[in-house]
Design an enzyme around this catalytic site. Structure first.
Site, short mmCIF file in Angstrom:
data_model
loop_
_atom_site.label_atom_id
_atom_site.label_comp_id
_atom_site.label_asym_id
_atom_site.label_seq_id
_atom_site.Cartn_x
_atom_site.Cartn_y
_atom_site.Cartn_z
N ARG A 6 -14.20 -3.35 2.67
CA ARG A 6 -14.69 -4.63 1.76
C ARG A 6 -14.70 -5.59 3.01
O ARG A 6 -15.52 -6.78 2.02
CB ARG A 6 -13.63 -4.40 0.26
CG ARG A 6 -13.59 -3.36 -0.25
CD ARG A 6 -12.79 -3.16 -1.30
NE ARG A 6 -11.12 -3.66 -0.96
CZ ARG A 6 -10.20 -2.24 -0.90
NH1 ARG A 6 -11.11 -1.63 -0.80
NH2 ARG A 6 -8.97 -2.87 -0.52
N SER A 7 -13.58 -6.31 3.51
CA SER A 7 -13.59 -7.48 4.71
C SER A 7 -14.27 -7.11 5.23
O SER A 7 -14.15 -8.51 5.60
CB SER A 7 -11.63 -8.01 4.06
OG SER A 7 -11.62 -7.72 3.03
N ALA A 25 -2.13 -11.82 0.31
CA ALA A 25 -1.62 -12.21 -0.24
C ALA A 25 -0.60 -12.48 1.00
O ALA A 25 -0.33 -14.03 1.54
CB ALA A 25 -0.61 -12.15 -1.55
N VAL A 26 0.09 -11.83 1.65
CA VAL A 26 1.09 -12.02 2.91
C VAL A 26 0.44 -12.26 3.91
O VAL A 26 1.10 -13.33 4.55
CB VAL A 26 2.23 -10.24 2.94
CG1 VAL A 26 2.96 -10.78 4.31
CG2 VAL A 26 2.86 -9.95 2.16
N CYS A 66 11.83 -7.30 0.34
CA CYS A 66 11.95 -8.94 0.34
C CYS A 66 12.62 -9.15 -0.50
O CYS A 66 13.29 -10.09 -0.53
CB CYS A 66 10.35 -9.81 -1.12
SG CYS A 66 9.57 -8.49 -2.22
N HIS A 89 11.30 -15.64 -5.59
CA HIS A 89 11.56 -13.76 -6.99
C HIS A 89 13.65 -14.42 -6.69
O HIS A 89 14.13 -15.42 -5.57
CB HIS A 89 12.55 -12.82 -5.68
CG HIS A 89 11.15 -11.91 -5.56
ND1 HIS A 89 9.94 -12.29 -6.29
CD2 HIS A 89 11.20 -11.03 -4.26
CE1 HIS A 89 9.12 -11.02 -5.50
NE2 HIS A 89 10.06 -10.20 -4.72
N ASN A 103 9.15 -15.39 -1.76
CA ASN A 103 8.71 -13.66 -1.26
C ASN A 103 7.90 -13.48 -0.53
O ASN A 103 7.59 -12.57 0.70
CB ASN A 103 8.34 -13.03 -2.43
CG ASN A 103 7.50 -13.20 -3.72
OD1 ASN A 103 7.85 -14.94 -3.64
ND2 ASN A 103 6.33 -11.84 -3.65
N SER A 141 3.60 -12.17 -7.53
CA SER A 141 2.93 -12.35 -6.13
C SER A 141 3.40 -11.05 -4.96
O SER A 141 2.76 -10.02 -4.06
CB SER A 141 3.01 -13.61 -5.02
OG SER A 141 4.33 -14.09 -5.24
N GLY A 142 5.26 -10.93 -5.01
CA GLY A 142 5.46 -9.99 -4.70
C GLY A 142 4.16 -8.10 -5.00
O GLY A 142 4.43 -7.25 -3.77
P1 A2P Z 1 -8.34 -6.02 1.68
O1 A2P Z 1 -9.17 -7.45 0.93
O2 A2P Z 1 -10.37 -5.46 2.28
O3 A2P Z 1 -8.89 -5.10 0.44
P2 A2P Z 1 -2.55 -7.43 -1.06
O4 A2P Z 1 -1.05 -7.42 -0.67
O5 A2P Z 1 -2.42 -8.62 -1.13
O6 A2P Z 1 -3.27 -7.13 -2.44
O7 A2P Z 1 -3.84 -7.32 0.51
C1 A2P Z 1 -3.46 -5.76 0.89
C2 A2P Z 1 -4.10 -6.54 1.90
O8 A2P Z 1 -4.22 -5.26 2.56
C3 A2P Z 1 -5.39 -6.97 1.56
O9 A2P Z 1 -6.08 -7.26 3.22
C4 A2P Z 1 -6.17 -5.83 1.95
O10 A2P Z 1 -7.76 -5.54 2.42
C5 A2P Z 1 -5.84 -4.59 3.20
N1 A2P Z 1 -6.29 -3.43 3.27
C6 A2P Z 1 -6.36 -2.61 1.63
N2 A2P Z 1 -6.58 -1.07 1.95
C7 A2P Z 1 -6.79 -1.46 3.43
C8 A2P Z 1 -6.85 -0.61 4.24
N3 A2P Z 1 -7.59 1.19 4.17
N4 A2P Z 1 -7.06 -0.56 5.72
C9 A2P Z 1 -6.77 -2.01 5.96
N5 A2P Z 1 -6.73 -2.83 5.31
C10 A2P Z 1 -7.02 -2.47 3.84
#
Ligand code: A2P
Length: 354
Positions: free
Chosen positions: A40-41, A14-15, A129, A253, A327, A159-160
């Site tokens: 995952r991404s 989200a950020v 935030c 916020h 935020n 969203s925070g």
């Molecule tokens: P991913 O989308 O692959 O899970 P939010 O604050 O909105 O939950 O977003 C968290 C962010 O941190 C996302 O981009 C998420 O990626 C990333 N993230 C979570 N776990 C890891 C990790 N182990 N290594 C790198 N990035 C991570």
């Protein structure tokens, strides 16, 4: 002109999505960007200035050749990966609480204490935030009259808590409108034992509880405020206390701030004038016209909105006000990118030899 290789850690969050758009609009001369997230991404496609960028899994070696890291992937990821990035010569601006209380790490709100940037050792922390918008609104008043005490109650948007918590609340709301029961698996905080619905509810818990009964979010507001305003996280120069509540608002916020000033001569009219003149603050304060800050109108904006300024009728030199900010922008991405802009402007994008 020097151009910088910039990595966004947590680019899919989200950020993270706001960090991308803030960086696109910023004055930072970007040579290339790297978008990093979890495994995952990896392979997902995002855009930067109309160019397609493939998201990579973040590993220590992702930071080789990177000058500047903008990070928002959670505290555990920052703790693990940012020291690796610094080792490889990158300067990191971190949105998590991982390093905020470290004496070696400046905790910065641009316009309030960016003079502290020069003493960084590779990591600069972006405050929480809810702390940023409060400190932004109070700083000009502190400068002129001196702060004596702050009592804040927050009304913090979902969203925070991240994209998955945000999705969970929307699903709960939809379920409720369908006459069904929504699932609660994340909020108030994924790491605690019990979970409650946020849709049509209020949760007076943000983060886990400390032994003294304060939530960690409340603890952060207290100590971060002291570190930013007095350069000492345990300063006794002003008393600060907080109650933090998660509310079923998507973005923005709200904060009800009660504060008392050392100099008892301040008036509401003078406070309004200071707020109206301060860069980054917008005065929305006209009860006759029902003008006051609201999350819906603050969402998508970088400013901090201030209204409902009034005096405590029974205590001289004490006032209340209502402060609202996006935020994800003011409280996170805009602040982070403004810190990065200051680093570039002051030629501080280099890790000093310790
Ligand atoms: P991913 O989308 O692959 O899970 P939010 O604050 O909105 O939950 O977003 C968290 C962010 O941190 C996302 O981009 C998420 O990626 C990333 N993230 C979570 N776990 C890891 C990790 N182990 N290594 C790198 N990035 C991570």
């Amino acid at each position: 002109m020097k151009r910088y290789v910039v990595a966004i850690l947590g680019a899919t969050g989200a950020v993270g999505s706001r960090l991308i758009s803030e960086l696109e609009q910023s004055k930072i001369p970007v040579a290339t960007v790297r978008f990093l997230a979890s495994k995952r991404s990896a392979g997902k496609k995002l855009h930067f200035k109309n160019r397609e960028i493939i998201v990579e899994e973040a590993t220590p070696d992702s930071f080789s050749g990177v000058d500047l890291v903008l990070s928002s992937a959670g505290g555990a990821v920052s703790k693990k990966l940012l020291p690796e990035a610094v080792k490889r010569g990158a300067v990191c601006v971190d949105n998590t609480s991982a390093f905020r209380m470290d004496d070696q790490v400046p905790l910065i709100v641009p316009g309030v204490n960016d003079d502290q940037l020069a003493c960084h050792h590779g990591i600069i922390a972006n405050p929480n935030c809810s702390t940023i918008q409060m400190v932004a609104a109070l700083a000009p008043l502190h400068q002129r009259w001196g702060l004596e005490q702050i009592i804040v109650s927050t009304y913090q948007a979902v969203s925070g808590a991240g994209q998955s918590a945000w999705n969970e609340m929307l699903q709960q709301a939809q379920a409720r409108l369908n006459g069904e029961e929504g699932k609660a698996n994340i909020l108030p905080t994924a790491s605690d034992k019990k979970h409650y619905p946020l849709a049509f509810n209020l949760l007076p818990q943000i983060d886990v509880f400390e032994d003294d009964g304060y939530s960690h979010e409340e603890w952060k507001m207290i100590h971060e405020t002291k570190k930013i305003l007095f350069n000492d996280q345990d300063s006794s120069r002003a008393k600060v206390t907080a109650t933090c509540v998660r509310v079923p608002v998507e973005i923005g916020h709200g904060e009800s701030i009660y504060f008392s000033l050392e100099d008892k001569s301040a008036t509401v009219a003078e406070i309004r004038k200071e707020i109206a003149q301060a860069p980054g603050l917008v005065l929305q304060d006209n009860p006759q016209e029902q003008l006051y800050p609201q999350p819906l109108s603050a969402a998508g904006k970088k400013e901090t909105f201030v209204g409902r300024i009034r005096e405590d009728l029974e205590n001289a030199g004490a006032f209340q006000m209502w402060v609202v900010a996006d935020n994800l922008l003011r409280g996170a991405a805009s602040n982070t990118v403004e810190i990065a802009e200051e680093l570039v402007k002051k030629d501080l994008v280099k890790v000093p030899n310790n």
